[in-house]
Scaffold this motif. Structure first.
Motif, PDB file in Angstrom:
ATOM      1  N   PHE A 297      -9.295  10.525   0.973  1.00 25.48           N
ATOM      2  CA  PHE A 297      -8.469  10.603  -0.237  1.00 25.48           C
ATOM      3  C   PHE A 297      -7.387  11.676  -0.102  1.00 25.48           C
ATOM      4  O   PHE A 297      -7.638  12.785   0.370  1.00 25.48           O
ATOM      5  CB  PHE A 297      -9.359  10.919  -1.440  1.00 25.48           C
ATOM      6  N   ILE A 298      -6.160  11.319  -0.516  1.00 22.96           N
ATOM      7  CA  ILE A 298      -5.026  12.246  -0.555  1.00 22.96           C
ATOM      8  C   ILE A 298      -4.522  12.279  -1.993  1.00 22.96           C
ATOM      9  O   ILE A 298      -4.083  11.252  -2.519  1.00 22.96           O
ATOM     10  CB  ILE A 298      -3.898  11.805   0.389  1.00 22.96           C
ATOM     11  N   PRO A 299      -4.571  13.429  -2.667  1.00 23.80           N
ATOM     12  CA  PRO A 299      -4.192  13.489  -4.084  1.00 23.80           C
ATOM     13  C   PRO A 299      -2.805  12.942  -4.386  1.00 23.80           C
ATOM     14  O   PRO A 299      -2.576  12.356  -5.442  1.00 23.80           O
ATOM     15  CB  PRO A 299      -4.280  14.989  -4.393  1.00 23.80           C
ATOM     16  N   GLU A 300      -1.860  13.124  -3.475  1.00 24.67           N
ATOM     17  CA  GLU A 300      -0.481  12.679  -3.726  1.00 24.67           C
ATOM     18  C   GLU A 300      -0.276  11.188  -3.472  1.00 24.67           C
ATOM     19  O   GLU A 300       0.767  10.637  -3.816  1.00 24.67           O
ATOM     20  CB  GLU A 300       0.490  13.455  -2.829  1.00 24.67           C
ATOM     21  N   ALA A 301      -1.270  10.532  -2.891  1.00 19.06           N
ATOM     22  CA  ALA A 301      -1.110   9.129  -2.486  1.00 19.06           C
ATOM     23  C   ALA A 301      -1.110   8.192  -3.690  1.00 19.06           C
ATOM     24  O   ALA A 301      -1.878   8.374  -4.640  1.00 19.06           O
ATOM     25  CB  ALA A 301      -2.217   8.739  -1.519  1.00 19.06           C
ATOM     26  N   ARG A 302      -0.251   7.182  -3.627  1.00 20.43           N
ATOM     27  CA  ARG A 302      -0.164   6.163  -4.662  1.00 20.43           C
ATOM     28  C   ARG A 302       0.031   4.798  -4.001  1.00 20.43           C
ATOM     29  O   ARG A 302       0.626   4.697  -2.934  1.00 20.43           O
ATOM     30  CB  ARG A 302       1.028   6.431  -5.597  1.00 20.43           C
ATOM     31  N   PRO A 303      -0.452   3.724  -4.641  1.00 20.78           N
ATOM     32  CA  PRO A 303      -0.191   2.383  -4.108  1.00 20.78           C
ATOM     33  C   PRO A 303       1.306   2.152  -3.975  1.00 20.78           C
ATOM     34  O   PRO A 303       2.095   2.549  -4.836  1.00 20.78           O
ATOM     35  CB  PRO A 303      -0.799   1.463  -5.172  1.00 20.78           C
ATOM     36  N   GLY A 304       1.700   1.520  -2.886  1.00 24.18           N
ATOM     37  CA  GLY A 304       3.116   1.267  -2.644  1.00 24.18           C
ATOM     38  C   GLY A 304       3.770   2.294  -1.755  1.00 24.18           C
ATOM     39  O   GLY A 304       4.884   2.081  -1.280  1.00 24.18           O
ATOM     40  N   MET A 305       3.088   3.424  -1.521  1.00 27.04           N
ATOM     41  CA  MET A 305       3.616   4.411  -0.590  1.00 27.04           C
ATOM     42  C   MET A 305       3.405   3.944   0.848  1.00 27.04           C
ATOM     43  O   MET A 305       2.536   3.115   1.129  1.00 27.04           O
ATOM     44  CB  MET A 305       2.929   5.765  -0.791  1.00 27.04           C
ATOM     45  N   ILE A 306       4.198   4.489   1.752  1.00 29.62           N
ATOM     46  CA  ILE A 306       4.051   4.213   3.179  1.00 29.62           C
ATOM     47  C   ILE A 306       3.297   5.379   3.803  1.00 29.62           C
ATOM     48  O   ILE A 306       3.623   6.546   3.570  1.00 29.62           O
ATOM     49  CB  ILE A 306       5.431   4.037   3.843  1.00 29.62           C
ATOM     50  N   TYR A 307       2.277   5.057   4.596  1.00 34.86           N
ATOM     51  CA  TYR A 307       1.345   6.057   5.099  1.00 34.86           C
ATOM     52  C   TYR A 307       1.330   6.076   6.622  1.00 34.86           C
ATOM     53  O   TYR A 307       1.266   5.028   7.272  1.00 34.86           O
ATOM     54  CB  TYR A 307      -0.050   5.725   4.559  1.00 34.86           C
ATOM     55  N   ASN A 308       1.402   7.275   7.200  1.00 40.26           N
ATOM     56  CA  ASN A 308       1.293   7.481   8.640  1.00 40.26           C
ATOM     57  C   ASN A 308      -0.174   7.765   8.964  1.00 40.26           C
ATOM     58  O   ASN A 308      -0.731   8.768   8.506  1.00 40.26           O
ATOM     59  CB  ASN A 308       2.180   8.652   9.068  1.00 40.26           C
ATOM     60  N   THR A 309      -0.814   6.897   9.741  1.00 37.93           N
ATOM     61  CA  THR A 309      -2.257   6.989   9.976  1.00 37.93           C
ATOM     62  C   THR A 309      -2.670   8.149  10.877  1.00 37.93           C
ATOM     63  O   THR A 309      -3.853   8.472  10.946  1.00 37.93           O
ATOM     64  CB  THR A 309      -2.804   5.691  10.595  1.00 37.93           C
TER      65      THR A 309
ATOM     66  N   GLN B 137      -4.129  -0.619  -3.836  1.00 36.81           N
ATOM     67  CA  GLN B 137      -5.047  -0.076  -4.841  1.00 36.81           C
ATOM     68  C   GLN B 137      -6.390   0.305  -4.240  1.00 36.81           C
ATOM     69  O   GLN B 137      -7.080   1.183  -4.755  1.00 36.81           O
ATOM     70  CB  GLN B 137      -5.262  -1.111  -5.959  1.00 36.81           C
ATOM     71  N   LEU B 138      -6.792  -0.362  -3.152  1.00 38.66           N
ATOM     72  CA  LEU B 138      -8.100  -0.117  -2.549  1.00 38.66           C
ATOM     73  C   LEU B 138      -8.045   0.717  -1.281  1.00 38.66           C
ATOM     74  O   LEU B 138      -9.069   0.891  -0.623  1.00 38.66           O
ATOM     75  CB  LEU B 138      -8.796  -1.449  -2.257  1.00 38.66           C
ATOM     76  N   SER B 139      -6.882   1.226  -0.933  1.00 37.97           N
ATOM     77  CA  SER B 139      -6.788   2.053   0.271  1.00 37.97           C
ATOM     78  C   SER B 139      -7.600   3.334   0.087  1.00 37.97           C
ATOM     79  O   SER B 139      -7.621   3.912  -1.004  1.00 37.97           O
ATOM     80  CB  SER B 139      -5.331   2.413   0.559  1.00 37.97           C
ATOM     81  N   PRO B 140      -8.290   3.798   1.121  1.00 36.78           N
ATOM     82  CA  PRO B 140      -9.079   5.033   1.022  1.00 36.78           C
ATOM     83  C   PRO B 140      -8.256   6.226   0.558  1.00 36.78           C
ATOM     84  O   PRO B 140      -8.766   7.097  -0.149  1.00 36.78           O
ATOM     85  CB  PRO B 140      -9.586   5.243   2.456  1.00 36.78           C
ATOM     86  N   GLN B 141      -6.987   6.257   0.926  1.00 36.01           N
ATOM     87  CA  GLN B 141      -6.137   7.403   0.593  1.00 36.01           C
ATOM     88  C   GLN B 141      -5.871   7.528  -0.908  1.00 36.01           C
ATOM     89  O   GLN B 141      -5.525   8.614  -1.388  1.00 36.01           O
ATOM     90  CB  GLN B 141      -4.798   7.306   1.349  1.00 36.01           C
ATOM     91  N   VAL B 142      -6.021   6.437  -1.661  1.00 28.83           N
ATOM     92  CA  VAL B 142      -5.796   6.490  -3.111  1.00 28.83           C
ATOM     93  C   VAL B 142      -7.108   6.393  -3.891  1.00 28.83           C
ATOM     94  O   VAL B 142      -7.096   6.342  -5.126  1.00 28.83           O
ATOM     95  CB  VAL B 142      -4.836   5.369  -3.573  1.00 28.83           C
ATOM     96  N   THR B 143      -8.241   6.372  -3.175  1.00 31.05           N
ATOM     97  CA  THR B 143      -9.549   6.234  -3.808  1.00 31.05           C
ATOM     98  C   THR B 143     -10.221   7.596  -3.938  1.00 31.05           C
ATOM     99  O   THR B 143     -10.686   8.163  -2.948  1.00 31.05           O
ATOM    100  CB  THR B 143     -10.447   5.287  -2.994  1.00 31.05           C
ATOM    101  N   GLN B 144     -10.262   8.123  -5.136  1.00 28.25           N
ATOM    102  CA  GLN B 144     -10.863   9.435  -5.351  1.00 28.25           C
ATOM    103  C   GLN B 144     -12.351   9.403  -4.986  1.00 28.25           C
ATOM    104  O   GLN B 144     -13.081   8.507  -5.377  1.00 28.25           O
ATOM    105  CB  GLN B 144     -10.691   9.870  -6.807  1.00 28.25           C
ATOM    106  N   GLY B 145     -12.779  10.380  -4.210  1.00 32.73           N
ATOM    107  CA  GLY B 145     -14.147  10.437  -3.738  1.00 32.73           C
ATOM    108  C   GLY B 145     -14.294   9.977  -2.301  1.00 32.73           C
ATOM    109  O   GLY B 145     -15.293  10.282  -1.647  1.00 32.73           O
ATOM    110  N   ASP B 146     -13.299   9.245  -1.798  1.00 37.14           N
ATOM    111  CA  ASP B 146     -13.317   8.834  -0.398  1.00 37.14           C
ATOM    112  C   ASP B 146     -12.957  10.032   0.476  1.00 37.14           C
ATOM    113  O   ASP B 146     -12.155  10.880   0.093  1.00 37.14           O
ATOM    114  CB  ASP B 146     -12.308   7.695  -0.179  1.00 37.14           C
TER     115      ASP B 146
END
Length: 270
Positions: free
Chosen positions: A61-73, A49-58
């Motif tokens: 931020f990636i619009p398609e990102a959601r908590p529980g997704m797997i992310y390639n850094t 929930q607090l990952s930068p990729q799901v935080t709007q304004g960061d």
């Protein structure tokens, strides 16, 4: 290399304006001297929930990102956690990372990295935040590093990556290691334990909870043994480079992707 079919597209490739047949003749030129040490090894992380990729304004931020997704850094590629992705476990290493608290100078990278046989934990005390603190105030994280080779739907290698399991995910790491070591294949002299890089696993994410809150964790399932020589060779090659210490790892990248734009950090679910 081909992308996994369950990946969520986050970048678009510009169309080529040159003759591909001519370009193909020049394939690989310019990177002859690039070795594994010269590449940034991506981390595969579970978004919270607090990952930068799901935080709007960061800025991350990636619009398609959601908590529980797997992310390639490295590539910013996203994978559906319910469908998961397939990997070959090529190498494993246990380490103890010494960190300064977030927000302090130099907190973007580990202060020290201790080997799996270190007695550093004997020099720590458990703090109120449930972190193992050294006398200097820094904390130690027991980190299980799984070096993997990602596999596409055609059982072909796509990309190397690192999965760092710590805190509650250490038990997932132990379970995965047990699964790897209990696999058996029948040979001409009877059953034997195949190398880890001859096995394919599916990694998904699952919601977990305790008295401190909820978070997404790893769910590891055995898929099958490596079915072709091309994949086996790529996996063994990565194993050899890891064993020889030729893989460059930036633990700071993985750590930074855990904090959001406002400086909050994820829950520490011990």
């Amino acid at each position: 290399m081909q992308k996994q079919t369950n990946a969520v597209a986050t970048k678009k490739e510009a169309p080529l304006s040159v003759d591909v047949s001519n370009l193909e003749k020049l394939a690989g030129l310019g990177t002859e001297n690039v070795g594994q040490r010269d590449l940034a090894l991506p981390f595969l992380k579970i978004l919270s929930q607090l990952s930068p990729q799901v935080t709007q304004g960061d800025s991350k931020f990636i619009p398609e990102a959601r908590p529980g997704m797997i992310y390639n850094t490295v590539s910013d590629q996203l994978f559906d956690g319910t469908k998961g992705l397939r990997v070959v476990p090529c190498f494993y290493k246990l380490e103890f990372l010494e960190w300064r608290d977030r927000g302090k100078e130099g907190s973007g990278a580990p202060v020290n990295v201790y080997g799996g046989d270190s007695d550093i934990l004997s020099k720590t005390t458990r703090g109120p935040d449930k972190k193992d603190r050294l006398p200097n105030g820094n904390y130690i994280e027991e980190t299980a590093s799984h070096y993997v080779l990602m596999v596409d739907e055609k059982d072909q290698p796509t990309e190397t990556a690192l999965i760092a399991m710590k805190a509650t995910q250490r038990k997932k790491s132990r379970k995965w290691n047990s699964m790897i070591m209990t696999q058996r294949v029948k040979g001409k002299n009877g059953f034997f334990q195949p190398p880890s890089f001859a096995q394919i696993y599916t990694l998904k994410t699952t919601l977990e909870k305790n008295s401190l809150g909820s978070w997404y964790g790893w769910d590891v399932e055995f898929d099958k043994n490596v079915p072709n020589a091309n994949l086996l060779k790529a996996a063994q090659d990565f194993y050899e480079t890891c064993k020889q210490g030729e893989v460059k790892v930036n633990h700071g990248v993985e750590e930074q992707s855990q904090s959001s734009a406002n400086g909050q950090s994820e829950a520490n679910p011990f």
